[in-house]
Design a protein around this motif. Structure first.
Motif, mmCIF file in Angstrom:
data_model
loop_
_atom_site.group_PDB
_atom_site.id
_atom_site.type_symbol
_atom_site.label_atom_id
_atom_site.label_comp_id
_atom_site.label_asym_id
_atom_site.label_seq_id
_atom_site.Cartn_x
_atom_site.Cartn_y
_atom_site.Cartn_z
ATOM 1 N N ALA A 151 6.467 2.630 10.050
ATOM 2 C CA ALA A 151 5.989 1.149 9.515
ATOM 3 C C ALA A 151 7.254 0.501 8.835
ATOM 4 O O ALA A 151 8.291 1.237 8.570
ATOM 5 C CB ALA A 151 4.926 1.560 8.124
ATOM 6 N N PHE A 152 7.023 -0.787 8.782
ATOM 7 C CA PHE A 152 8.236 -1.582 8.200
ATOM 8 C C PHE A 152 7.366 -2.612 7.490
ATOM 9 O O PHE A 152 6.264 -3.304 7.776
ATOM 10 C CB PHE A 152 9.077 -1.858 9.196
ATOM 11 N N ARG A 209 3.067 -10.736 -7.142
ATOM 12 C CA ARG A 209 3.623 -9.827 -7.805
ATOM 13 C C ARG A 209 4.010 -10.594 -9.265
ATOM 14 O O ARG A 209 4.417 -11.712 -9.282
ATOM 15 C CB ARG A 209 5.186 -9.107 -7.238
ATOM 16 N N CYS A 236 11.487 0.126 5.723
ATOM 17 C CA CYS A 236 10.590 0.903 6.693
ATOM 18 C C CYS A 236 10.539 2.608 6.555
ATOM 19 O O CYS A 236 11.289 3.060 5.762
ATOM 20 C CB CYS A 236 11.555 0.407 8.012
ATOM 21 N N GLY A 237 10.000 3.540 7.537
ATOM 22 C CA GLY A 237 10.178 4.658 7.541
ATOM 23 C C GLY A 237 8.888 5.237 8.303
ATOM 24 O O GLY A 237 8.130 4.487 8.991
ATOM 25 N N PHE A 279 4.667 5.653 0.605
ATOM 26 C CA PHE A 279 3.897 5.730 1.843
ATOM 27 C C PHE A 279 4.610 6.165 3.224
ATOM 28 O O PHE A 279 3.940 6.360 4.169
ATOM 29 C CB PHE A 279 3.217 4.421 2.044
ATOM 30 N N THR A 280 5.876 6.272 3.073
ATOM 31 C CA THR A 280 6.644 6.704 4.211
ATOM 32 C C THR A 280 7.732 7.901 3.932
ATOM 33 O O THR A 280 8.001 8.120 2.615
ATOM 34 C CB THR A 280 7.435 5.589 4.669
ATOM 35 N N GLU A 282 4.182 -7.065 7.541
ATOM 36 C CA GLU A 282 4.542 -5.575 7.666
ATOM 37 C C GLU A 282 3.876 -5.058 9.023
ATOM 38 O O GLU A 282 2.886 -5.704 9.740
ATOM 39 C CB GLU A 282 3.617 -4.895 6.795
ATOM 40 N N SER A 315 0.589 -3.908 3.285
ATOM 41 C CA SER A 315 0.167 -2.473 3.729
ATOM 42 C C SER A 315 -1.208 -2.255 3.580
ATOM 43 O O SER A 315 -1.830 -1.476 4.326
ATOM 44 C CB SER A 315 1.169 -1.548 2.933
ATOM 45 N N HIS A 371 1.411 -6.033 -1.368
ATOM 46 C CA HIS A 371 1.956 -5.941 -0.230
ATOM 47 C C HIS A 371 0.720 -6.103 0.691
ATOM 48 O O HIS A 371 -0.243 -5.720 0.524
ATOM 49 C CB HIS A 371 2.977 -4.901 -0.094
HETATM 50 N N1 PHE Z 1 5.094 -2.259 1.496
HETATM 51 C C1 PHE Z 1 6.583 -2.296 1.134
HETATM 52 C C2 PHE Z 1 6.930 -3.480 0.221
HETATM 53 O O1 PHE Z 1 5.990 -4.328 -0.071
HETATM 54 C C3 PHE Z 1 7.459 -2.541 2.442
HETATM 55 C C4 PHE Z 1 7.347 -1.415 3.448
HETATM 56 C C5 PHE Z 1 6.445 -1.513 4.393
HETATM 57 C C6 PHE Z 1 8.280 -0.223 3.410
HETATM 58 C C7 PHE Z 1 6.419 -0.243 5.340
HETATM 59 C C8 PHE Z 1 8.184 0.661 4.091
HETATM 60 C C9 PHE Z 1 7.377 0.544 5.103
HETATM 61 O O2 PHE Z 1 8.181 -3.529 -0.381
#
Ligand code: PHE
Length: 340
Positions: free
Chosen positions: A304-305, A193, A282-283, A249-250, A209, A169, A167
Motif C-alpha cells: 500500500a502507499f 486533520r 508505503c509498505g 497498517f504496513t 492512496e 486508507s 486518510h
Molecule cells: N495512510 C498514510 C497517511 O495518511 C499513508 C500510507 C498509506 C502509508 C499506505 C503507508 C501505506 O499518512
C-alpha cells in the motif's frame, strides 16, 4: 373660416418635428379624412362669393404646404434613425465570458490516476465521514494510538465512533471487505486533520492512496511500481529512495523520497541541500489488516502507499503556501489555464 384657414397655414409652416409618430398625428390633423382641410373644403361652398377666390387659394396652398411638409419631415426623421443605427460598431469584439480552468489539485489527481490506471488500478471512493473501524481499528491502530486523539482527529458530534476520515486508507478497507483479490485500487479524496492552518499545514487536504493485493506480491514489486510512478510524474531521470518508517497498517513500512527535480539531486534550498524530497508513505500490508478485512494472509500479500496531492502539486508547480490551494483566488487559479 378664412381666419381659421390662415391660422392652419401658419401652423403648418411653423410645424417642426423629428418624431415619426408626431408627424403622422399632424398629417391626420390637417390632411386626414376627418381632418381640418376636409372640413374647410366642405365649408367652402357656404363662403361668401367675394371671399371665395382668396379662400380657395389659401386652401390649395394649405394642402400643398401640408403635404410637402409632412413628406419632408418624414424623410428627415427616417434618415436620422438610420444614422443612429449606423453608430453601432459591428466590428467591436463581443464581451467574452470568462472560461473556468481546472484546479491544480484536480490536474495532479487526474495525472496520478492516469499513471496508475495504465498499471491496471481502478479508482475507488468512500465517505468523508467514517466510523472508527474503517479509519482506525481495521487498519491495526492500537486503542491508545495518538491519531485517535481529539488533537489529531475531527470527531462528528459527541460520538467517538464517528469522525472525518484522516486518510483514504479507510476506502481501501471497504474495497478489501467487499472484493476478493487480486485487488488493484487507488483512492483519491479529501482528508481532515486537526491542525492549525498555516503555509505548511491545513485542516484538510487531498490524498491518493494505492493498494495492490495478490498471491506473491513482494516489496520489489512495490519499488518498481513506485519508481515507474515517480519517473512518469517527475521525469525520466528521477531516482527514488526508501527510508524505513512506521505505520500501524504496513510492515515493513517506508517513506519514499524522489530526487529533487529542481537541482537534479545536487542540493538546493527546495530540498534543503539533501538532493531528495519526501513524497509518500508505503509498505507491505500488515497481515492483521488483511485478516480484519476477510482476506487470507497466508495466501495473499500486498503493498500500500499514500501521498498528499498538495505535496505533489507543491513540487511540480513550486507553490509553497498550502493555503493557496483552497482559497480559490482567481489570479492564482488562472495560472493553470493552459494545463489540463
Ligand atoms: N495512510 C498514510 C497517511 O495518511 C499513508 C500510507 C498509506 C502509508 C499506505 C503507508 C501505506 O499518512
Amino acid at each position: 373660416m378664412l381666419k381659421l384657414a390662415k391660422a392652419l397655414l401658419e401652423e403648418t409652416e411653423k410645424f417642426q418635428s423629428h418624431d415619426l409618430k408626431e408627424i403622422e398625428q399632424f398629417r391626420l390633423k390637417i390632411l386626414g379624412n376627418k381632418g381640418e382641410l376636409k372640413k374647410l373644403f366642405v365649408a367652402f361652398k357656404d363662403v361668401d362669393v367675394s371671399e371665395k377666390k382668396e379662400f380657395g387659394a389659401i386652401l390649395n396652398q394649405l394642402k400643398k404646404e401640408a403635404l410637402s411638409k409632412v413628406n419632408a419631415l418624414k424623410e428627415a426623421a427616417q434618415k436620422q434613425s438610420h444614422q443612429e443605427n449606423e453608430h453601432i460598431d459591428l466590428t467591436r469584439p463581443v464581451n467574452q465570458d470568462r472560461l473556468g480552468s481546472r484546479h491544480p489539485i484536480s490536474i495532479i489527481r487526474n495525472e496520478i490516476i492516469e499513471v496508475f490506471s495504465r498499471l491496471g488500478y481502478q479508482v475507488s471512493e468512500g465517505p468523508d465521514i467514517e466510523d472508527d473501524w474503517h479509519n482506525f481499528t481495521a487498519l491495526n491502530f492500537p486503542p491508545e494510538h495518538p491519531a485517535r486523539d481529539m488533537q489529531d482527529t475531527f470527531f462528528v458530534g459527541k460520538n467517538p465512533d464517528i469522525a472525518l476520515r484522516t486518510h483514504t486508507s479507510s476506502v481501501q478497507v471497504r474495497v478489501m471487505e467487499n472484493n476478493d483479490p487480486p485487488i488493484r485500487t487507488i483512492s483519491p479524496g479529501r482528508v481532515y486533520r486537526n491542525e492549525a492552518i498555516s503555509a505548511r499545514a491545513h485542516c484538510f487536504f487531498h490524498q491518493i492512496e494505492g493498494l495492490y493485493i495478490d498471491k506473491g506480491v513482494s516489496f520489489a514489486d512495490m519499488k518498481q511500481t513506485l519508481l515507474f510512478f515517480a519517473k512518469t510524474v517527475f521525469g525520466e531521470h528521477t531516482k527514488i529512495r526508501l527510508r524505513p518508517s512506521y505505520f500501524p497498517f504496513t510492515e515493513p513500512s517506508a517513506e519514499m523520497d524522489v530526487s529533487c527535480s529542481i537541482c537534479s539531486g545536487d542540493g538546493c534550498n527546495v530540498c534543503k541541500y539533501t538532493g531528495y524530497l519526501e513524497i509518500m508513505g508505503c509498505g507491505m500490508v500488515d497481515p492483521n489488516v488483511l485478516e480484519n478485512c476477510g482476506i487470507d494472509s497466508k495466501t495473499y500479500s500486498g503493498f500500500a502507499f499514500g501521498m498528499g496531492i498538495e505535496r505533489i502539486a507543491q513540487l511540480k508547480y513550486n507553490v509553497n503556501d498550502l493555503r493557496l490551494y483552497s482559497e480559490n483566488d482567481i489570479n492564482f487559479l488562472d495560472q493553470f489555464r493552459a494545463e489540463f
